[in-house]
Design a protein around this motif. Sequence first.
Motif, PDB file in Angstrom:
ATOM      1  N   ASP A  44     -11.541   6.696  -4.896  1.00  0.00           N
ATOM      2  CA  ASP A  44     -10.477   7.173  -4.023  1.00  0.00           C
ATOM      3  C   ASP A  44      -9.950   8.487  -4.576  1.00  0.00           C
ATOM      4  O   ASP A  44     -10.370   8.944  -5.642  1.00  0.00           O
ATOM      5  N   VAL A  45      -9.001   9.101  -3.861  1.00  0.00           N
ATOM      6  CA  VAL A  45      -8.540  10.449  -4.212  1.00  0.00           C
ATOM      7  C   VAL A  45      -7.597  10.467  -5.406  1.00  0.00           C
ATOM      8  O   VAL A  45      -7.134  11.540  -5.807  1.00  0.00           O
ATOM      9  N   SER A  46      -7.307   9.314  -6.016  1.00  0.00           N
ATOM     10  CA  SER A  46      -6.493   9.304  -7.233  1.00  0.00           C
ATOM     11  C   SER A  46      -7.344   9.536  -8.485  1.00  0.00           C
ATOM     12  O   SER A  46      -6.819   9.563  -9.591  1.00  0.00           O
ATOM     13  N   GLN A  47      -8.661   9.709  -8.320  1.00  0.00           N
ATOM     14  CA  GLN A  47      -9.557   9.967  -9.442  1.00  0.00           C
ATOM     15  C   GLN A  47      -9.993  11.426  -9.427  1.00  0.00           C
ATOM     16  O   GLN A  47     -10.203  12.004  -8.358  1.00  0.00           O
ATOM     17  N   ALA A  78      10.370 -11.586 -14.611  1.00  0.00           N
ATOM     18  CA  ALA A  78       9.987 -10.193 -14.893  1.00  0.00           C
ATOM     19  C   ALA A  78       8.468 -10.109 -14.918  1.00  0.00           C
ATOM     20  O   ALA A  78       7.797 -10.994 -15.465  1.00  0.00           O
ATOM     21  N   VAL A  79       7.925  -9.047 -14.318  1.00  0.00           N
ATOM     22  CA  VAL A  79       6.474  -8.885 -14.208  1.00  0.00           C
ATOM     23  C   VAL A  79       6.088  -7.502 -14.715  1.00  0.00           C
ATOM     24  O   VAL A  79       6.707  -6.496 -14.341  1.00  0.00           O
ATOM     25  N   LEU A  80       5.064  -7.453 -15.578  1.00  0.00           N
ATOM     26  CA  LEU A  80       4.517  -6.203 -16.076  1.00  0.00           C
ATOM     27  C   LEU A  80       3.008  -6.236 -15.882  1.00  0.00           C
ATOM     28  O   LEU A  80       2.346  -7.181 -16.309  1.00  0.00           O
ATOM     29  N   GLN A  81       2.471  -5.210 -15.206  1.00  0.00           N
ATOM     30  CA  GLN A  81       1.026  -5.110 -15.018  1.00  0.00           C
ATOM     31  C   GLN A  81       0.561  -3.728 -15.453  1.00  0.00           C
ATOM     32  O   GLN A  81       1.131  -2.716 -15.049  1.00  0.00           O
ATOM     33  N   ALA A  82      -0.467  -3.688 -16.283  1.00  0.00           N
ATOM     34  CA  ALA A  82      -1.044  -2.423 -16.746  1.00  0.00           C
ATOM     35  C   ALA A  82      -2.534  -2.418 -16.440  1.00  0.00           C
ATOM     36  O   ALA A  82      -3.205  -3.448 -16.536  1.00  0.00           O
ATOM     37  N   ILE A  83      -3.040  -1.243 -16.069  1.00  0.00           N
ATOM     38  CA  ILE A  83      -4.451  -1.101 -15.712  1.00  0.00           C
ATOM     39  C   ILE A  83      -5.037   0.114 -16.418  1.00  0.00           C
ATOM     40  O   ILE A  83      -4.405   1.170 -16.480  1.00  0.00           O
ATOM     41  N   SER A  84      -6.227  -0.055 -16.938  1.00  0.00           N
ATOM     42  CA  SER A  84      -6.990   1.056 -17.491  1.00  0.00           C
ATOM     43  C   SER A  84      -8.137   1.342 -16.538  1.00  0.00           C
ATOM     44  O   SER A  84      -9.003   0.494 -16.314  1.00  0.00           O
ATOM     45  N   ARG A  85      -8.137   2.537 -15.927  1.00  0.00           N
ATOM     46  CA  ARG A  85      -9.179   2.959 -15.001  1.00  0.00           C
ATOM     47  C   ARG A  85      -9.193   4.479 -14.945  1.00  0.00           C
ATOM     48  O   ARG A  85      -8.249   5.122 -15.410  1.00  0.00           O
ATOM     49  N   GLU A  86     -10.234   5.055 -14.439  1.00  0.00           N
ATOM     50  CA  GLU A  86     -10.315   6.500 -14.279  1.00  0.00           C
ATOM     51  C   GLU A  86      -9.235   6.972 -13.314  1.00  0.00           C
ATOM     52  O   GLU A  86      -9.138   6.488 -12.183  1.00  0.00           O
ATOM     53  N   ALA A  87      -8.372   7.890 -13.772  1.00  0.00           N
ATOM     54  CA  ALA A  87      -7.279   8.381 -12.934  1.00  0.00           C
ATOM     55  C   ALA A  87      -6.927   9.802 -13.330  1.00  0.00           C
ATOM     56  O   ALA A  87      -7.180  10.229 -14.466  1.00  0.00           O
ATOM     57  N   ILE A  88      -6.349  10.548 -12.404  1.00  0.00           N
ATOM     58  CA  ILE A  88      -5.964  11.933 -12.650  1.00  0.00           C
ATOM     59  C   ILE A  88      -4.884  11.990 -13.725  1.00  0.00           C
ATOM     60  O   ILE A  88      -3.890  11.274 -13.665  1.00  0.00           O
ATOM     61  N   GLY A  89      -5.088  12.837 -14.711  1.00  0.00           N
ATOM     62  CA  GLY A  89      -4.065  13.066 -15.722  1.00  0.00           C
ATOM     63  C   GLY A  89      -4.091  12.106 -16.885  1.00  0.00           C
ATOM     64  O   GLY A  89      -3.780  12.485 -18.008  1.00  0.00           O
ATOM     65  N   ARG A 173       4.895   7.260  -6.541  1.00  0.00           N
ATOM     66  CA  ARG A 173       4.349   7.795  -7.782  1.00  0.00           C
ATOM     67  C   ARG A 173       2.857   8.008  -7.594  1.00  0.00           C
ATOM     68  O   ARG A 173       2.211   7.333  -6.808  1.00  0.00           O
ATOM     69  N   GLY A 174       2.299   8.969  -8.348  1.00  0.00           N
ATOM     70  CA  GLY A 174       0.856   9.150  -8.351  1.00  0.00           C
ATOM     71  C   GLY A 174       0.438  10.555  -7.993  1.00  0.00           C
ATOM     72  O   GLY A 174       1.118  11.262  -7.252  1.00  0.00           O
ATOM     73  N   ARG A 175      -0.715  10.971  -8.548  1.00  0.00           N
ATOM     74  CA  ARG A 175      -1.287  12.279  -8.267  1.00  0.00           C
ATOM     75  C   ARG A 175      -2.624  12.113  -7.548  1.00  0.00           C
ATOM     76  O   ARG A 175      -3.392  11.195  -7.861  1.00  0.00           O
ATOM     77  N   LEU A 176      -2.894  13.020  -6.614  1.00  0.00           N
ATOM     78  CA  LEU A 176      -4.082  12.949  -5.779  1.00  0.00           C
ATOM     79  C   LEU A 176      -4.845  14.263  -5.868  1.00  0.00           C
ATOM     80  O   LEU A 176      -4.244  15.328  -6.018  1.00  0.00           O
ATOM     81  N   LEU A 177      -6.168  14.190  -5.765  1.00  0.00           N
ATOM     82  CA  LEU A 177      -7.007  15.390  -5.735  1.00  0.00           C
ATOM     83  C   LEU A 177      -7.630  15.490  -4.359  1.00  0.00           C
ATOM     84  O   LEU A 177      -8.422  14.641  -3.952  1.00  0.00           O
ATOM     85  N   SER A 178      -7.257  16.543  -3.618  1.00  0.00           N
ATOM     86  CA  SER A 178      -7.778  16.741  -2.268  1.00  0.00           C
ATOM     87  C   SER A 178      -7.993  18.230  -2.043  1.00  0.00           C
ATOM     88  O   SER A 178      -7.134  19.045  -2.397  1.00  0.00           O
ATOM     89  N   GLY A 179      -9.128  18.579  -1.460  1.00  0.00           N
ATOM     90  CA  GLY A 179      -9.419  19.979  -1.205  1.00  0.00           C
ATOM     91  C   GLY A 179      -9.522  20.808  -2.466  1.00  0.00           C
ATOM     92  O   GLY A 179      -9.288  22.022  -2.436  1.00  0.00           O
ATOM     93  N   GLY A 180      -9.847  20.181  -3.582  1.00  0.00           N
ATOM     94  CA  GLY A 180      -9.981  20.886  -4.845  1.00  0.00           C
ATOM     95  C   GLY A 180      -8.679  21.114  -5.581  1.00  0.00           C
ATOM     96  O   GLY A 180      -8.672  21.714  -6.659  1.00  0.00           O
ATOM     97  N   LYS A 365     -18.136  14.736   7.370  1.00  0.00           N
ATOM     98  CA  LYS A 365     -17.922  16.170   7.552  1.00  0.00           C
ATOM     99  C   LYS A 365     -16.957  16.697   6.494  1.00  0.00           C
ATOM    100  O   LYS A 365     -17.115  17.796   5.988  1.00  0.00           O
ATOM    101  N   ASP A 366     -15.935  15.897   6.207  1.00  0.00           N
ATOM    102  CA  ASP A 366     -14.884  16.300   5.277  1.00  0.00           C
ATOM    103  C   ASP A 366     -15.020  15.474   4.004  1.00  0.00           C
ATOM    104  O   ASP A 366     -15.231  14.258   4.070  1.00  0.00           O
ATOM    105  N   PRO A 367     -14.899  16.092   2.842  1.00  0.00           N
ATOM    106  CA  PRO A 367     -15.196  15.378   1.592  1.00  0.00           C
ATOM    107  C   PRO A 367     -14.334  14.141   1.347  1.00  0.00           C
ATOM    108  O   PRO A 367     -14.826  13.132   0.865  1.00  0.00           O
ATOM    109  N   ASP A 368     -13.012  14.192   1.603  1.00  0.00           N
ATOM    110  CA  ASP A 368     -12.113  13.051   1.362  1.00  0.00           C
ATOM    111  C   ASP A 368     -12.262  12.591  -0.084  1.00  0.00           C
ATOM    112  O   ASP A 368     -11.953  13.324  -1.005  1.00  0.00           O
ATOM    113  N   ASN A 369     -12.783  11.373  -0.332  1.00  0.00           N
ATOM    114  CA  ASN A 369     -12.914  10.880  -1.702  1.00  0.00           C
ATOM    115  C   ASN A 369     -14.122  11.475  -2.421  1.00  0.00           C
ATOM    116  O   ASN A 369     -14.269  11.302  -3.636  1.00  0.00           O
ATOM    117  N   LEU A 370     -14.988  12.170  -1.705  1.00  0.00           N
ATOM    118  CA  LEU A 370     -16.100  12.869  -2.340  1.00  0.00           C
ATOM    119  C   LEU A 370     -15.623  14.222  -2.853  1.00  0.00           C
ATOM    120  O   LEU A 370     -14.681  14.805  -2.323  1.00  0.00           O
TER     121      LEU A 370
END
Length: 399
Positions: A44-47, A78-89, A173-180, A365-370
């Motif tokens: 997705d576009v968060s990577q 109380a709930v705490l969830q942490a994830i390790s995955r490829e992400a921007i930043g 919250r979160g950063r996205l990569l779109s259109g370069g 036609k449009d890259p989107d997540n590509l």
Amino acid sequence: MLAVLGLLSLPCALAEGNDMFSLSGFGTLGVAYHDERGVTYRRDVSQIRGAESGRIDPRPDSMLGAQLNVRLSGRTEAVLQAISREAIGTGWAPRVNWAYLKYTPDESSALRLGRLGLDLDLQGDLADIGYAGLMVRPQVILNPRFFEGVDAETTVPMAGGTLRLKGLAGWTRGRLLSGGEVYDTSGSTVYGGLAEYMRGGWSGRLSAGRVTMAKEAEGVDALREALASAPEGHAALAGILMENRRQDFAALALAYEGGPLRTQASYTRVVSPGWTDQHMFYANAGYRLERLTPYLGYTRFWMDSSLVSTGIPDGLSEATDQFNAVTALAQSAPKVNKHVLAAGLRYELDDHMALKVQADVIRYKDPDNLIDPAQDATPADRRSWKSMMLYSMSLDFVF
């Protein structure tokens, strides 16, 4: 990833035998492969990175998550969830997705406050839990996916079934990569709600909401000044600026799970001033044969590819032609036109682990997540359709 598990399991180790603490986890060991030269596939576009051409790559889908629940009282948790995955930043560094307090005044109602997941889509809260999904990855991943704020829900019996009502409000919250370009959604306001009716194996959901972007995209100031003097500059700018941009969305979804059959379908429409309407549709179905479930999925994104001219004719000068091209590319960033047909097999190794293999035919036609530099460098109204095959395998588990 092991550090995430170690840190979150520490309180449970100290409180062994005490039901005040509970630890659960989930993960995916996945690989993806394609041979489309010059193209990078992202989940997705968060990577910011993904599967490059000709390489068997674990980056798009592999992840590990852990969740700690602490029962503070009979009604408060109380709930705490942490994830390790490829992400921007952050790369693969652990990231806290959920961190909230939950209060349940009765068995049918709940109030949550803190960092929460947006679950207005059928796949919302479960987008990172591969074992919970039929396919290797969710067909549509709406972004932003997390917010800091409050949500409240209640369930009531109705006509032999159950009606669930939920509302939420906060800041994304979160950063996205779109259109370069990377765009930071942090601080954008969000509010919305859903109504979901469940009876037997059927469930239907209607959801709607609005996100108002807080920040401007990088590098727009110079273009804004130049467009101020163009004949149609104001109209063109309406499709480029992000600060204070409203994005209204509404979705209708239907799902059924009974016996060996599991299926769902969803349609979403996103409306924003200065943009043509964006439409998203997906459907999938699987039929379980003991431990093996063959499945099919179809996804389509579509929106008008037309762009607003600056009003300056092409061919006047090299400088004006470059200005027109930059304006067209800036308007092209939010465009999404894509079809995906997927077929796969899911095999249940046991009650906590599943192996999946999947092949996707992607036409776009449009890259989107590509990440496709050639398409990104072409204005949306001049892009031609491209096709590629993506092959994936994942081992999903929960514990």
